[in-house]
Write a protein that holds these residues in place. Structure first.
Motif, PDB file in Angstrom:
ATOM      1  N   SER A 131       7.244   4.135   9.927  1.00 47.71           N
ATOM      2  CA  SER A 131       6.076   3.084  10.040  1.00 47.71           C
ATOM      3  C   SER A 131       4.826   3.659  10.555  1.00 47.71           C
ATOM      4  CB  SER A 131       6.662   1.777  10.816  1.00 47.71           C
ATOM      5  OG  SER A 131       7.258   1.210  10.100  1.00 47.71           O
ATOM      6  N   HIS A 132       5.038   4.774  11.376  1.00 48.60           N
ATOM      7  CA  HIS A 132       3.818   5.408  11.984  1.00 48.60           C
ATOM      8  C   HIS A 132       3.176   6.545  11.432  1.00 48.60           C
ATOM      9  CE1 HIS A 132       4.091   2.756  15.748  1.00 48.60           C
ATOM     10  NE2 HIS A 132       5.293   2.737  15.335  1.00 48.60           N
ATOM     11  N   LEU A 133       2.224   6.453  10.725  1.00 46.24           N
ATOM     12  CA  LEU A 133       1.642   7.477   9.816  1.00 46.24           C
ATOM     13  C   LEU A 133       0.307   8.270  10.463  1.00 46.24           C
ATOM     14  CD1 LEU A 133       1.451   9.196   7.034  1.00 46.24           C
ATOM     15  CD2 LEU A 133       0.138   7.108   6.094  1.00 46.24           C
ATOM     16  N   PRO A 157       6.166  -2.525   7.872  1.00 44.67           N
ATOM     17  CA  PRO A 157       4.814  -2.271   8.592  1.00 44.67           C
ATOM     18  C   PRO A 157       4.321  -1.050   8.857  1.00 44.67           C
ATOM     19  CG  PRO A 157       6.171  -3.840   9.845  1.00 44.67           C
ATOM     20  CD  PRO A 157       7.037  -3.259   8.757  1.00 44.67           C
ATOM     21  N   LEU A 158       2.966  -1.009   8.666  1.00 48.55           N
ATOM     22  CA  LEU A 158       2.294   0.406   8.625  1.00 48.55           C
ATOM     23  C   LEU A 158       1.486   0.435   9.937  1.00 48.55           C
ATOM     24  CD1 LEU A 158       1.414   1.429   5.078  1.00 48.55           C
ATOM     25  CD2 LEU A 158       2.883   2.827   6.541  1.00 48.55           C
ATOM     26  N   THR A 187      -1.420  -1.989  12.334  1.00 48.64           N
ATOM     27  CA  THR A 187      -2.304  -0.845  13.615  1.00 48.64           C
ATOM     28  C   THR A 187      -3.041  -0.063  12.567  1.00 48.64           C
ATOM     29  OG1 THR A 187      -0.759  -1.138  15.056  1.00 48.64           O
ATOM     30  CG2 THR A 187      -2.522   0.238  15.653  1.00 48.64           C
ATOM     31  N   LEU A 188      -4.522   0.008  13.010  1.00 49.18           N
ATOM     32  CA  LEU A 188      -5.296   1.004  12.133  1.00 49.18           C
ATOM     33  C   LEU A 188      -6.212   1.554  13.221  1.00 49.18           C
ATOM     34  CD1 LEU A 188      -6.536   2.463   9.609  1.00 49.18           C
ATOM     35  CD2 LEU A 188      -8.008   0.342   9.625  1.00 49.18           C
ATOM     36  N   VAL A 189      -5.924   2.864  13.413  1.00 48.89           N
ATOM     37  CA  VAL A 189      -6.921   3.987  14.328  1.00 48.89           C
ATOM     38  C   VAL A 189      -7.612   4.641  13.474  1.00 48.89           C
ATOM     39  CG1 VAL A 189      -6.707   5.673  16.288  1.00 48.89           C
ATOM     40  CG2 VAL A 189      -5.002   3.717  15.880  1.00 48.89           C
ATOM     41  N   PRO A 210      -4.286  -9.218   5.932  1.00 44.44           N
ATOM     42  CA  PRO A 210      -3.596 -10.484   6.777  1.00 44.44           C
ATOM     43  C   PRO A 210      -2.847 -10.197   7.859  1.00 44.44           C
ATOM     44  CG  PRO A 210      -2.749  -9.842   4.622  1.00 44.44           C
ATOM     45  CD  PRO A 210      -3.867  -9.014   4.664  1.00 44.44           C
ATOM     46  N   ASN A 211      -2.188  -8.883   8.016  1.00 45.16           N
ATOM     47  CA  ASN A 211      -1.283  -8.604   9.024  1.00 45.16           C
ATOM     48  C   ASN A 211      -1.690  -7.796   9.933  1.00 45.16           C
ATOM     49  OD1 ASN A 211       0.941 -10.085   8.022  1.00 45.16           O
ATOM     50  ND2 ASN A 211       0.947  -8.708   6.360  1.00 45.16           N
TER      51      ASN A 211
END
Length: 535
Positions: A131-133, A157-158, A187-189, A210-211
């Protein structure tokens, strides 16, 4: 084990002839004596050769036994490895552990663990492990990594981290692969060198998310044209609740209705330090009606100019407020009303002043007039006038914990907290670092005054609300708190001489490491200090 071979080993016993007993004259041996001596030497040499042969046989037997022993030990090691907890963990739990490793920053965790053994490889097939990219677009073949990762994550989830340099030819291709999976973004960083690159990413992401729960935006500088970060295209994120913004100026947006946690770090270069405008601050907060946790921080030590204003903003749900700013910016407290506030942390980002900062004390007291529910107050290198301490105590009837670092608070202010009729009747924890005007006897007297009356007089304690006594006193690097004061406090409550690990702001700064003092204290008492002294 059959030990018959051991009893069947025959060690030849060649008779030993003493040369001294055979010769007629030791000083002047005769010809016959010399012949006899040569015979004895030959006999002993033959005996030695025979013994060497037998020794070689025994050494070979010993080596064979050692090899057999090693084989048994290796078999035991393998057998025990089958009994370890790691072998018995279900793949679902292993997958959760691998996911945690990736979340903590070990970016290659999914790839590494899948090459350990078949059990780990099976656990690594769970989509959430991938999930963690983490994408550093400075490295080559970023698109290949994205394609591989997305094939593994499937519909899980990403949590995406994009580190974008000033020039990134592969950015368009990477975004082209990630955007079709936007419904999986949790999550977006985004880390970029300037605001131009950040705005380009936002324009590409102008679609529903949406998520999306958490958004971290880190920008070192504004563009050469002075272009500010524009977040207008990221409004369609109904589940977004946590925002971390690192940039030179305050962020601006139209509305993030569901955001409950906001952390703003104002970065600054050595050439230009923009001022903080109270109007921009208020407009930013007005768009966050559900805010519960707010942090404003300056990334580098130093001061910023602050442009004051009269309007204020109501934050009815705010429970935690942290200001890590220079003293001049503490006036920003006057722009907020937070009636539900539970924790207030004021920390100085510049070098501590040699004297109390009078405006900070006045601003703090005025702010607390509309925040009567504060349970925890921390002043870290933010020193106020002693009269302002008195006013704070009057305004905080529900205060449970007081943390002071490099403060001028004195015994007179502590005496106002004595007994059941003192200020802050619910005060239960005190945490003092570098408070050099405070004496240990004042702390002892305060703690004793908060004990139930029966307990102070040595009788059986009566029932009394537990919040009315001091449960813990922390004293670190306080000049006038002596060893006997620590022991006296330990008779009545917990006395802590140690930081609270990562919960303590001093832990990250490393300013209150008193290891040598604690070591000397242990040695003087032969490691037999009371359990209520926390070292």
């Amino acid at each position: 084990m059959d030990r018959g071979w051991y009893h069947n080993v025959v060690v030849s016993s060649t008779p030993l002839t003493s040369v001294m007993d055979c010769v007629s004259c030791i000083r002047e041996p005769t010809e016959d004596d010399m012949t006899l001596i040569r015979q004895i030497i030959m006999s002993d040499e033959e005996a030695i050769q025979e013994l060497n042969s037998e020794t070689t046989i025994l050494y070979s037997v010993l080596e064979r036994l050692r090899l057999q022993k090693d084989k048994h030990q290796e078999n035991i090691r393998r057998a025990r490895s089958l009994l370890t907890l790691a072998r018995r963990l279900p793949p679902e739990l292993l997958a959760r552990i691998f996911e945690t490793c990736a979340k903590s920053g070990w970016t290659r965790a999914p790839v590494a663990v899948s090459q350990v053994c078949s059990a780990w490889r099976k656990a690594a097939t769970f989509p959430r492990v991938w999930s963690h990219l983490f994408l550093d677009l400075r490295s080559g073949n970023s698109t290949g990594k994205v394609e591989f990762w997305l094939s593994k994550v499937q519909h899980a989830p990403l949590h995406i981290t994009l580190d974008i340099p000033l020039e990134s030819p592969s950015l368009d291709e990477v975004l082209g692969l990630l955007i079709p999976r936007s419904k999986q973004w949790h999550t977006l960083v985004v880390k970029s060198v300037d605001s131009t690159t950040m705005n380009y990413v936002f324009r590409r992401c102008s679609f529903p998310l949406p998520n999306l729960r958490q958004l971290n935006l880190i920008t070192e500088t504004e563009s050469s044209q002075g272009e500010a970060v524009n977040m207008a295209s990221l409004q369609d994120a109904p589940r977004l609740s946590r925002l971390l913004i690192v940039q030179p100026n305050l962020p601006q947006w139209s509305s993030f209705m569901g955001v409950t946690k906001l952390h703003v770090v104002l970065s600054s270069s050595t050439l230009f330090t923009p001022s903080i405008n109270a109007t921009d601050w208020i407009e930013m907060l007005q768009a966050l009606p559900e805010l519960r946790d707010l942090t404003l921080e300056l990334s580098k030590p130093g001061t910023r100019t602050y442009n004051d204003t009269q309007p204020t903003v109501d934050l009815p749900h705010l429970e935690l407020l942290t200001l890590h700013v220079s003293p001049e910016v503490n006036g920003i407290l006057l722009t907020m009303r937070a009636p539900a506030l539970r924790q207030l942390h004021l920390r100085c980002s510049s070098e501590p002043l040699a004297r109390p900062h009078m405006p900070s004390g006045a601003h703090l007291c005025q702010f607390l007039e509309s925040s009567p529910c504060v349970r925890l107050l921390e002043l870290y290198d933010v020193d106020v006038e002693r009269i302002d301490f008195v006013r704070c105590f009057e305004l905080l009837p529900k205060l449970e914990e007081l943390r002071l670092h490099d403060s001028d608070i004195a015994d007179e202010q502590l005496r106002l907290l004595h007994g059941g009729n003192g200020y802050c009747p619910n005060l239960a924890r005190l945490d003092f670092h570098w408070c050099n005007y405070l004496t240990g006897s004042a702390l002892v007297n305060l703690t004793r005054s908060r004990l139930p009356q029966d307990e102070r007089e040595g009788r059986v304690p009566s029932t009394m609300p537990p919040t009315r006594r001091i449960h813990e006193v922390a004293v670190i690097n306080c000049l006038h708190v002596k060893e006997q004061d620590v022991l006296d406090l330990a008779e009545m409550t917990l006395c802590r001489l140690l930081m609270r690990s990562d919960e303590d702001h001093c832990y990250t700064r490393g300013c209150c490491n008193n290891e040598r003092y604690r070591q000397r204290l242990r040695l003087r008492h032969n490691n037999k200090l009371p359990e209520t002294v926390i070292l």
